[in-house]
Design an enzyme around this catalytic site. Structure first.
Site, mmCIF file in Angstrom:
data_model
loop_
_atom_site.group_PDB
_atom_site.id
_atom_site.type_symbol
_atom_site.label_atom_id
_atom_site.label_comp_id
_atom_site.label_asym_id
_atom_site.label_seq_id
_atom_site.Cartn_x
_atom_site.Cartn_y
_atom_site.Cartn_z
ATOM 1 N N LYS A 1 6.192 6.413 72.583
ATOM 2 C CA LYS A 1 6.655 7.594 71.830
ATOM 3 C C LYS A 1 7.489 8.519 72.720
ATOM 4 C CE LYS A 1 5.728 6.194 68.188
ATOM 5 N NZ LYS A 1 6.519 6.220 66.948
ATOM 6 N N TYR B 1 0.683 3.834 73.903
ATOM 7 C CA TYR B 1 1.336 4.415 72.710
ATOM 8 C C TYR B 1 2.183 5.626 73.153
ATOM 9 C CZ TYR B 1 1.751 6.867 68.174
ATOM 10 O OH TYR B 1 2.215 7.506 67.048
#
Ligand SMILES: NC(=O)c1ccc[n+]([C@@H]2O[C@H](COP(=O)([O-])OP(=O)(O)OC[C@H]3O[C@@H](n4cnc5c(N)ncnc54)[C@H](OP(=O)(O)O)[C@@H]3O)[C@@H](O)[C@H]2O)c1
Length: 319
Positions: A197, A193
């Site tokens: 990001k 993740y």
């Protein structure tokens, strides 16, 4: 009128959003959480056209069936788009291009976090594909229209990437290019993740460098109480629950404020290429987010992939 959530940030929503009657706006991941709160706030300000993307018409209808109670006469248009499929993103971009002669604002909000290891239909790691690749193709396909809009008198074209403080959790190299076309099994879901990001921050920075006539920024909305992590049962779940108990997450309406500020705040207050934490605080971010070499490598990697799969943007000046 101010409300309690604006007092949390000392941020005046009413005076921050100008008249939007000449603006065409697109928000991704609009049927839930922060995206839905963003759409409802924008809809109150009479936009010329407001596209809310969702994976299906049913999800869109469920999300907005009572929106007229909150924003009377809100004209919110459904845009079908699955960010994890480049074919779906390409089709959504074609629809926008066919229906509009301008596009003022894109808020790249849709996202997933810490889902099980998997590759997408295009063969990419799923968090990177959904959170970054889909949005990168969307912007790439729409750059010509954004640039045409930016050339109009009094225009103020913006791209807002909804990133996360989670970008600090990206693996050591930042973006692990040689594993992007695998499920990245063996790398923690939170780190994957973080990678996606980080890509959101780098993408905004590279857009700002290449296209100075467009304001491109990334933001962190804060920790927000949405369903983003409801599925997660891994070892970090307990830690996450304790963390949430300690910090008290923002409501989706509070969580929407930073991206609303970035999209509609005074242009002179916003520095293209920057990363902002709530609300409107320019923040350094992780050192890898400042690395121009990684930003350029990511740009070249994604453009090569778009070309390889036949999604390059004909007629757009590629810098
Ligand atoms: N909540 C937080 O604490 C937090 C903190 C930092 C950053 N963020 C970022 O904020 C953004 C919004 O998250 P949220 O908290 O509002 O989460 P959410 O409530 O789960 O909403 C996510 C949105 O993204 C959509 N989405 C997911 N996968 C998609 C796909 N393949 N194609 C199209 N749409 C897809 C979802 O649609 P479906 O309903 O179809 O799944 C939903 O509309 C994300 O980018 C997230 O990384 C959130």
């Amino acid at each position: 009128m101010r409300n309690a959530l604006q007092d949390v940030f000392n941020f005046d929503l009413e005076s921050s959003i100008p008249d939007l009657s000449n603006k065409v706006i697109l928000v991704t991941g609009a049927n839930a959480g922060i995206g839905k709160a963003t759409i409802i706030e924008i809809a109150k300000h009479n936009p010329k056209r407001l596209y809310a993307s969702a994976r299906s018409r049913i999800k869109f209808n469920v999300a907005f069936n009572d929106v007229n109670d909150i924003a009377p006469n809100a004209n919110i248009e459904f845009l079908e788009m699955d960010l994890s499929s480049l074919r779906s993103v390409n089709a959504a971009a074609n629809k926008i291009l066919a229906e509009n002669d301008r596009l003022d604002i894109i808020i790249n909000n849709a996202g997933i976090m810490a889902v099980p290891h998997k590759t997408t239909i295009d063969g990419y790691e799923i968090q990177f594909a959904t959170n970054h690749m889909g949005h990168a193709l969307l912007v790439s396909r729409l750059l010509g229209l954004l640039q045409k809009t930016a050339a109009l008198p009094d225009s103020d074209v913006r791209i807002v990437n909804v990133s996360s403080a989670g970008h600090f959790m990206a693996p050591g190299k930042g973006i692990v290019f040689d594993k992007l076309r695998t499920s990245m099994k063996g790398t923690h879901e939170y780190a994957i993740y973080g990678q996606s990001k980080l890509a959101n921050v780098l993408h905004a920075k590279e857009l700002a460098r290449r296209y100075p006539n467009i304001t491109s920024v990334s933001i962190h909305p804060g920790r927000v109480g949405t369903s983003l992590l409801d599925h997660y049962e891994g070892p970090m779940a307990v830690f996450q629950k304790v963390y949430d108990w300690m910090v008290t997450p923002f409501t989706p309406e509070q969580g929407a404020l930073n991206q609303i500020w970035a999209a509609f705040g005074k242009k002179s207050d916003i520095k293209s290429g920057s990363y902002y934490t709530p609300v409107g605080k320019i923040t350094r971010g992780d050192c890898r987010a400042l690395d121009g070499k990684i930003a350029a490598e990511l740009w070249n990697w994604q453009e090569t992939e778009f070309d390889r799969l036949g999604y390059s943007s004909q007629g757009v000046e590629k810098l």
